[in-house]
Scaffold this active site. Structure first.
Site, PDB file in Angstrom:
ATOM      1  N   LEU A  44     -54.771  21.026 -84.531  1.00 57.34           N
ATOM      2  CA  LEU A  44     -55.419  20.628 -83.581  1.00 57.34           C
ATOM      3  C   LEU A  44     -54.474  21.046 -82.254  1.00 57.34           C
ATOM      4  O   LEU A  44     -53.371  21.475 -82.391  1.00 57.34           O
ATOM      5  CB  LEU A  44     -55.633  18.783 -83.160  1.00 57.34           C
ATOM      6  CG  LEU A  44     -56.155  18.516 -84.213  1.00 57.34           C
ATOM      7  CD1 LEU A  44     -56.038  17.007 -84.268  1.00 57.34           C
ATOM      8  CD2 LEU A  44     -57.764  18.661 -84.109  1.00 57.34           C
ATOM      9  N   ALA A  45     -54.965  21.061 -81.174  1.00 60.14           N
ATOM     10  CA  ALA A  45     -54.297  21.503 -80.075  1.00 60.14           C
ATOM     11  C   ALA A  45     -52.994  20.820 -80.072  1.00 60.14           C
ATOM     12  O   ALA A  45     -51.662  21.740 -79.837  1.00 60.14           O
ATOM     13  CB  ALA A  45     -54.987  21.232 -78.457  1.00 60.14           C
ATOM     14  N   GLU A  46     -52.765  19.611 -79.891  1.00 55.90           N
ATOM     15  CA  GLU A  46     -51.356  18.736 -80.156  1.00 55.90           C
ATOM     16  C   GLU A  46     -51.513  17.782 -81.228  1.00 55.90           C
ATOM     17  O   GLU A  46     -52.552  17.126 -81.327  1.00 55.90           O
ATOM     18  CB  GLU A  46     -51.138  18.327 -78.648  1.00 55.90           C
ATOM     19  CG  GLU A  46     -50.154  19.226 -77.994  1.00 55.90           C
ATOM     20  CD  GLU A  46     -50.808  20.160 -77.045  1.00 55.90           C
ATOM     21  OE1 GLU A  46     -50.116  21.134 -76.690  1.00 55.90           O
ATOM     22  OE2 GLU A  46     -52.084  20.167 -76.719  1.00 55.90           O
ATOM     23  N   THR A  47     -50.185  17.523 -81.983  1.00 58.68           N
ATOM     24  CA  THR A  47     -50.052  16.516 -82.704  1.00 58.68           C
ATOM     25  C   THR A  47     -48.667  15.903 -81.979  1.00 58.68           C
ATOM     26  O   THR A  47     -47.725  16.520 -81.604  1.00 58.68           O
ATOM     27  CB  THR A  47     -49.594  16.909 -84.240  1.00 58.68           C
ATOM     28  OG1 THR A  47     -50.874  17.545 -84.631  1.00 58.68           O
ATOM     29  CG2 THR A  47     -49.017  15.353 -84.852  1.00 58.68           C
ATOM     30  N   HIS A  73     -52.851  14.806 -72.871  1.00 50.71           N
ATOM     31  CA  HIS A  73     -54.046  14.125 -73.761  1.00 50.71           C
ATOM     32  C   HIS A  73     -53.418  13.553 -74.836  1.00 50.71           C
ATOM     33  O   HIS A  73     -53.823  12.590 -75.324  1.00 50.71           O
ATOM     34  CB  HIS A  73     -55.117  15.235 -74.165  1.00 50.71           C
ATOM     35  CG  HIS A  73     -54.853  16.097 -74.973  1.00 50.71           C
ATOM     36  ND1 HIS A  73     -54.263  17.098 -75.083  1.00 50.71           N
ATOM     37  CD2 HIS A  73     -55.274  16.032 -76.569  1.00 50.71           C
ATOM     38  CE1 HIS A  73     -54.186  17.919 -76.420  1.00 50.71           C
ATOM     39  NE2 HIS A  73     -54.651  17.166 -77.222  1.00 50.71           N
TER      40      HIS A  73
END
Length: 263
Positions: A44-47, A73
């Site tokens: 994902l874009a960020e964890t 986010h």
């Protein structure tokens, strides 16, 4: 060892909208390479990972390829996890981070981030790679913040239909590129491209609004604004400039909860 894992959609009031983020609550830090491997596995874009401290929590964010200094986010998603799923008893959370103390508070169904405002300056010489990546679109102006370039276009339609050359964009010496314009139904719209950070296009980028908010506050002569990030998934944000800080409000929906097996 087992770890809790949550996946949430941030800056949206419905599942499959906004920007998906994974959140992994920890009691103590894992090795950096393990957290990076988990982020790569999540893809994902960020964890986000957080651990408790004496005054709140320490938070860190990883894309599938790198650790980043600031992520809106995934911070919003982490606050939702604490408020709604991990029995955090207060209405405000202080996250310590690489970018200083980040406060998140509840306001009804909305969560409000309090982030440092970006310092931006106009580029007197436009980066050739950015102009090449935008093709036939000519920006009204190009600016540079702490980590990103920002290209201002004439209209929301230009932002929505833009198809930049991602390979060329990836050569720019920056975290990513913000594309923005005045909105048709809101104060401003944006998109965010960060191939340098392993993300071709980020669906909704809270941290980019630390750059967008002071810029549009100056242009529009107002400090409270409504914004849309007009990616395919889309996102809704409310922003407010308060001195050298920016408030960024959004909603969050839980998509899944599970367990990471570390055996």
């Amino acid at each position: 060892m087992q770890l809790s894992l949550y996946q949430l959609d941030a800056f949206t009031d419905k599942v499959f909208g906004g920007n998906p983020a994974a959140v992994v609550p920890l009691t103590s830090w894992l090795p950096d390479e393990t957290m990076q491997a988990i982020a790569a596995e999540n893809n994902l874009a960020e964890t986000a990972f957080y651990v408790p401290t004496e005054t709140g929590f320490h938070i860190r964010w990883f894309t599938p390829t790198v650790e980043v200094d600031l992520c809106g986010h995934a911070t919003l998603a982490s606050a939702y996890v604490l408020f709604s799923l991990e029995n955090y008893a207060h209405d405000e959370i202080n996250f310590d981070s690489r970018s200083g103390i980040l406060n998140v508070r509840k306001e009804g169904d909305w969560l409000v981030l309090n982030f440092p405002a970006d310092s931006i300056h106009k580029q007197l010489l436009s980066p050739p790679a950015l102009l090449e990546a935008l093709g036939e679109i000519s920006p009204v102006e190009i600016l540079r913040g702490k980590t990103d370039f920002m290209a201002v276009l004439e209209s929301e339609e230009q932002v929505r239909t833009l198809q930049p050359d991602i390979i060329v964009l990836s050569t720019l010496p920056a975290r990513g590129v913000i594309i923005t314009a005045p909105g048709d139904s809101v104060d401003f719209v944006s998109r965010f491209f960060a191939p340098q950070s392993g993300i071709a296009e980020d669906p909704v980028t809270g941290s980019a609004h630390t750059t967008l908010t002071p810029y549009w506050a100056d242009k529009l002569g107002k400090t409270e604004m409504e914004a849309l990030q007009v990616s395919a998934r889309g996102g809704v944000l409310k922003t407010k400039l308060i001195g050298d800080r920016v408030e960024i409000a959004g909603q969050v929906k839980l998509y899944l909860r599970g367990t990471i097996e570390m055996g």
